[in-house]
Design a protein around this motif. Structure first.
Motif, PDB file in Angstrom:
ATOM      1  N   THR A  41      22.987 -28.874  30.444  1.00 21.16           N
ATOM      2  CA  THR A  41      23.183 -29.487  29.137  1.00 21.16           C
ATOM      3  C   THR A  41      23.955 -30.796  29.185  1.00 21.16           C
ATOM      4  N   LEU A  79      27.887 -17.064  26.464  1.00 21.58           N
ATOM      5  CA  LEU A  79      26.627 -16.790  27.134  1.00 21.58           C
ATOM      6  C   LEU A  79      26.627 -15.332  27.599  1.00 21.58           C
ATOM      7  N   ASP A 136      18.471 -26.377  18.988  1.00 24.42           N
ATOM      8  CA  ASP A 136      18.134 -26.199  17.578  1.00 24.42           C
ATOM      9  C   ASP A 136      17.586 -27.471  16.955  1.00 24.42           C
ATOM     10  N   THR A 193      24.710 -18.099  22.809  1.00 27.87           N
ATOM     11  CA  THR A 193      23.522 -18.747  23.368  1.00 27.87           C
ATOM     12  C   THR A 193      22.907 -17.855  24.432  1.00 27.87           C
ATOM     13  N   ARG A 253      29.387 -19.727  19.003  1.00 25.02           N
ATOM     14  CA  ARG A 253      27.941 -19.793  19.060  1.00 25.02           C
ATOM     15  C   ARG A 253      27.502 -18.886  20.221  1.00 25.02           C
ATOM     16  N   THR A 285      26.182 -29.098  23.097  1.00 23.62           N
ATOM     17  CA  THR A 285      26.431 -27.743  22.580  1.00 23.62           C
ATOM     18  C   THR A 285      27.925 -27.563  22.375  1.00 23.62           C
ATOM     19  N   HIS A 296      21.200 -17.943  27.429  1.00 25.89           N
ATOM     20  CA  HIS A 296      20.793 -18.819  28.510  1.00 25.89           C
ATOM     21  C   HIS A 296      19.813 -18.073  29.409  1.00 25.89           C
ATOM     22  N   TYR A 334      24.560 -23.557  33.244  1.00 23.83           N
ATOM     23  CA  TYR A 334      24.372 -23.968  31.858  1.00 23.83           C
ATOM     24  C   TYR A 334      24.959 -25.356  31.610  1.00 23.83           C
ATOM     25  N   ARG A 375      23.008 -26.643  18.550  1.00 22.36           N
ATOM     26  CA  ARG A 375      22.805 -27.250  19.856  1.00 22.36           C
ATOM     27  C   ARG A 375      21.792 -28.372  19.657  1.00 22.36           C
ATOM     28  N   GLU A 422      31.630 -21.081  22.501  1.00 20.08           N
ATOM     29  CA  GLU A 422      30.246 -20.730  22.828  1.00 20.08           C
ATOM     30  C   GLU A 422      30.272 -19.606  23.860  1.00 20.08           C
TER      31      GLU A 422
END
Ligand code: ADP
Ligand code: MG
Length: 862
Positions: A232, A164, A19, A187, A185, A100, A189, A228, A80, A162
């Motif tokens: 990150t 996924l 982001d 996400t 959050r 993240t 991926h 992931y 993120r 978070e």
């Protein structure tokens, strides 16, 4: 140049799906354009305008050394953030990490920090949950009955930060809506990371073996998590060394609704208290995390539960030792997290110091445990002894750390003398060099007969000699003036410069060596990560047991007998949270295979809800291994605790419509089994009386006959109490009140049999509803009772078909259900109305139209 920089910023932004982008420009990380605005708003950071070539860009920056707190703050708000570092050449910048919510190592938050991936196959769902801060990583497969709900329940149990979702789940509207509804959050991926081949490869690379690979859906979820995190984080993955496969059936099923209704972790109202907050007397954050995990995942393992009870019993009975242990624990750091940071290379000196302090209190903890009855070699004490021995050497190594190291790692002050020869030499050299300046002021004063000389050092001037203005005439040739102040003059000299260079050289060499020694220490801690983690878990367990023992001792709780028999027997039980704030009137409860369903009646506010929740909480507490608020209790282990609070009674409000109420009832009727505990509180209340009564009636029969679960059902439908006549394993209890009319006293005691009447109209009376209305409602109620009848069905093996006449309070027997309808054929006009009701599309009809329809139907029925 600015254009160039913003241009580069733009092209880096295109490389990442983060982001926000923080890009290093010299000593600052800068955010530009819309990112600058966002960061400025979120963090109250000054935004300036960077003007260039006729255009102007908002810009916000933070000093390079200060990035971490800003990153943390942004990530906590759900962003993120990509971080691009500057290479040696000023123009080569690249993204080195993406911070993240689920991959941040630098968290201060003491809660767990789960990153959860969920996937769907044709016949199963997979879930993988990883807390990178502790290295915990577990995965499970969910199939069979009601899988989506169980998947979501398992997901929420981890309280993820978070999520996924796998590619297939992104098209599922129900699941998407549920995921959005969490605090996490979500996400999206890269879909390829979820592909079976790639997931398998990723996991094999990470764990170096294929033997741990879970089932397909779970494997894909786990693979995506690792992929992931690798993408990150810098070094974050190094700490993820174990993958645990578990089955949701290992734990007591406690779904989201139940967790909320029973206020296990969060209270429902702002001024309320959760069970966790009442029970929590832990000293460490690891202990708090574990207690919360126990509450969310109660166990069905009798051996494990008895081990916990043994520890709690020993601690409850020996308060002095317990308090000593708690004091020692207070000094313990979060070993699991420290180990992870050491492995990933992000631990600073203070983190290592925390490890040393924790290892230092171990001998005292061990000694205390060994001095206690019943907490000996086999339980926590034994585990501690084994782990402490292997950690002893590490503690000695860590003695090299100074007692108050700075936060920074390259400015020295980390390592003590006497632990590294080379460093000791450099320290000597540095100190000799600094010594020159120590006595310099005094020496110069005497040599030149000054009244006052100051020697000091700062960033711009380096070392200098400062002489009062009035005496500058006496300054020797060799002095070189460098700065004039109001009352004084600053000088340097060649001799000074020579010594200064030596100070700087030796300082740099010393700091560098200190850093090397520190890194070696950090590696040593990293090498011991497994031991430290296990040790951390043992200490957390000790902390939780101390906490539960403290609470049990303070509140007079008892050790429940846990058994596989179908029984729940509580003598003088209390509600663990309510007893904290009021003079609690204890109650008994007894359920067994022959008495498995209780209808709980009594007026509003008499204590029905409290009584039932108390039963659920006692069961749950017993299954985390805790003592329980009662004089004595026998708890048969359950496989699930299900609760539903009627729509009108849902104090959190708003969220709960009748539709939700019914879908949750449906979930319970599908999921609960013979070994489950079901608590229904005023279910059926969210709709009109006859609907509600019928649903409650039928659900009660079904629970009794088909499900066979231990059931507590509080209802204000007084009519239901007659059900027990035909349901052999059901019984009535009521919460007693004394007095009559306006003057009712709540006694809070639970007694056999139904309440003597329905209190609805009575409550209206008490609340001051005008007398004509109260009188009229009494006569309406009587009329209704005369008019209506409800059928009841007995157990499936002994089917009784009967019609209960509410007016006479008696059953009329029938041969069977069929003849019933033949005896009383529905009049054609009524049948027509029923058909029309069935056909109305509620969603496509306005409330007004509905009203006029109902009016019309009523007219025809009359
Ligand atoms: P109901 O469900 O019958 O309307 P509740 O269970 O909500 O009633 O109880 C109402 C209030 O009565 C609770 O908030 C609690 O403070 C108090 N209460 C309930 N049971 C007891 C008890 N056994 N001893 C003391 N106070 C109680
Ligand atoms: Mg209630």
């Amino acid at each position: 140049m600015a254009d160039g920089i913003v241009g580069e910023y733009r092209s880096l932004q295109r490389e990442t799906d983060a982001d926000l982008l923080a890009m290093q420009v010299g000593d600052f990380y800068e955010f530009f354009a819309e990112d600058a605005e966002t960061v400025g708003d979120e963090l109250d950071l000054a935004v300036s305008q960077k003007a260039s070539h006729g255009s102007s860009y908002p810009m916000a920056g933070v000093p390079v050394d200060d990035l971490t707190p800003y990153l943390k703050a942004l990530v906590e708000r759900g962003y993120r953030v990509a971080v691009a570092d500057q290479g040696d050449e000023e123009t080569t910048r690249e993204i080195v990490r993406v911070a993240t919510p689920g991959t941040l190592l630098e968290t201060d938050d003491t809660d767990s920090q789960y990153l959860v991936a969920v996937t769907a196959d044709d016949d199963a769902y997979g879930l993988a949950a990883c807390d990178v801060t502790t290295g915990r990583f577990r995965t499970t497969t969910i199939d069979g009955r009601d899988p989506v709900r169980r998947l979501l329940s398992e997901l929420r149990r981890h309280a993820p930060v978070e999520i996924l979702p796998g590619p297939r789940l992104r098209n599922d509207e129900t699941i998407t809506a549920e995921l959005q509804d969490t605090d996490a959050r979500v996400t999206l991926h890269e879909p390829d990371a979820f592909a079976p081949g790639r997931a398998k490869h990723t996991l094999t690379e990470q764990f170096g073996t294929t033997s741990i690979l879970p089932e397909a859906a779970a494997m894909r979820a786990a693979g995506a998590v690792v992929d992931y995190v690798a993408e990150t984080g810098v070094g974050t993955l190094a700490a993820v060394t174990r993958l645990e496969t578990y089955s949701p059936d290992d734990h007591v099923a406690v779904d989201e609704t139940t967790r909320r209704n029973l206020e296990l972790i969060e209270p429902m109202t702002d001024d309320g208290r959760s069970l966790l907050s009442v029970l929590d007397h832990t000293e460490t954050s690891a202990g708090r995390r574990l207690l919360s995990e126990w509450l969310c995942r109660p166990s069905r393992d009798k051996t494990e539960l008895r081990a916990r009870q043994d520890a709690i019993a020993a601690l409850a009975e020996q308060p002095l030792q317990r308090e000593r242990l708690r004091e020692h624990l207070d000094a313990a750091a979060d070993l699991e997290r420290a180990a992870t940071r050491a492995v990933s290379g992000s631990a600073d000196a203070r983190t290592l110091l925390g490890v040393r302090e924790t290892l230092s209190v171990l001998p005292a903890i061990r000694e205390t445990i060994e001095s206690m009855d019943g907490l000996g070699v086999d339980s926590i004490g034994g585990a501690l002894t084994r782990q402490a021995d292997s950690a002893g050497t590490l503690r000695e190594q860590l003695d090299a750390l100074g007692d108050d190291p700075p936060k920074t790692l390259r400015d020295g002050g980390l390592i003590r003398r006497g632990y590294d020869d080379q460093l000791d030499e450099l320290i000597d050299r540095h100190e000799t060099a600094v010594d020159f300046f120590e006595g310099l002021a005094e020496r110069e004063k005497r040599r030149h007969d000054f009244s006052r000389v100051t020697v000091d050092r700062n960033k711009t001037d380096g070392y200098y000699v400062q002489i009062p203005k009035s005496e500058t005439d006496a300054v020797p040739e060799s002095y070189d003036g460098i700065k004039t102040l109001k009352n004084a003059q600053r000088y340097v000299s060649e001799e000074l410069r020579e010594h200064e260079r030596e100070v700087l050289r030796s300082e740099e060499a010393r700091n560098e060596r200190e850093y090397e020694v520190f890194c070696a220490l950090r590696e040593a801690v990293g090498d011991a990560a497994e031991t430290l983690r296990t040790l951390g878990q043992t200490l957390a367990r000790l902390d939780v047991c101390c906490s539960l023992a403290t609470h049990a001792a303070k509140n007079g709780w008892c050790r429940p007998a846990v058994t596989d028999e179908g029984v729940l027997s509580i003598e003088a039980g209390r509600h663990p949270v309510v007893e904290q704030s009021v003079e609690f009137v204890p109650n008994d409860l007894h359920l067994d295979r022959d008495r498995r369903l209780l209808l709980v009646t009594g007026p509003n506010m008499s204590g029905k809800s409290t009584y039932m929740r108390q039963a659920a909480l006692v069961t749950l507490l017993a299954q985390i291994g805790s003592f329980v608020p009662a004089e004595a209790a026998t708890v048969g282990l359950v496989d699930g605790i299900y609760t539903r609070v009627g729509a009108l009674d849902d104090v959190a409000g708003g969220r709960s419509t009748f539709m939700v109420e019914m879908s949750e009832l449906s979930h319970i009727l599908h999921s609960a089994g013979e070994d489950s505990l079901v608590v229904l509180d005023e279910v059926g209340r969210g709709t009109a009386t006859y609907d509600g009564i019928s649903i409650a009636w039928a659900a009660t029969e079904y629970l009794h006959n088909e499900v066979g679960a231990f059931t507590l059902f509080a209802t204000h439908y007084h009519e239901l109490t007659t059900l027990t006549a035909d349901l052999p394993r059901a019984d009535n209890v009521h919460v007693a009140v004394a007095g009559d009319g306006d003057d009712v006293t709540f006694l809070r005691t639970v007694e056999p049999g139904p309440a003597d009447r329905s209190y609805g109209v009575h409550v209206a009376d008490m609340a001051g509803v005008p007398q004509p209305v109260v009188d009229r409602s009494r006569s309406v109620l009587d009329a209704l009772r005369e008019d209506r009848a409800i059928e009841t069905r007995g157990g499936s093996d002994e089917t009784v078909q009967a019609v209960f006449d509410l007016g006479s309070g008696a059953f009329r027997e029938h041969d069977d259900g069929q003849t019933d309808s033949e005896d009383d054929p529905i009049p054609p006009e009524t049948a027509a109305v029923l058909d029309e009701i069935e056909e109305v599309d509620v969603n496509a009809t306005s409330p007004l139209e509905i009203l006029s329809l109902v009016e019309e139907w009523q007219r025809r029925l009359r």
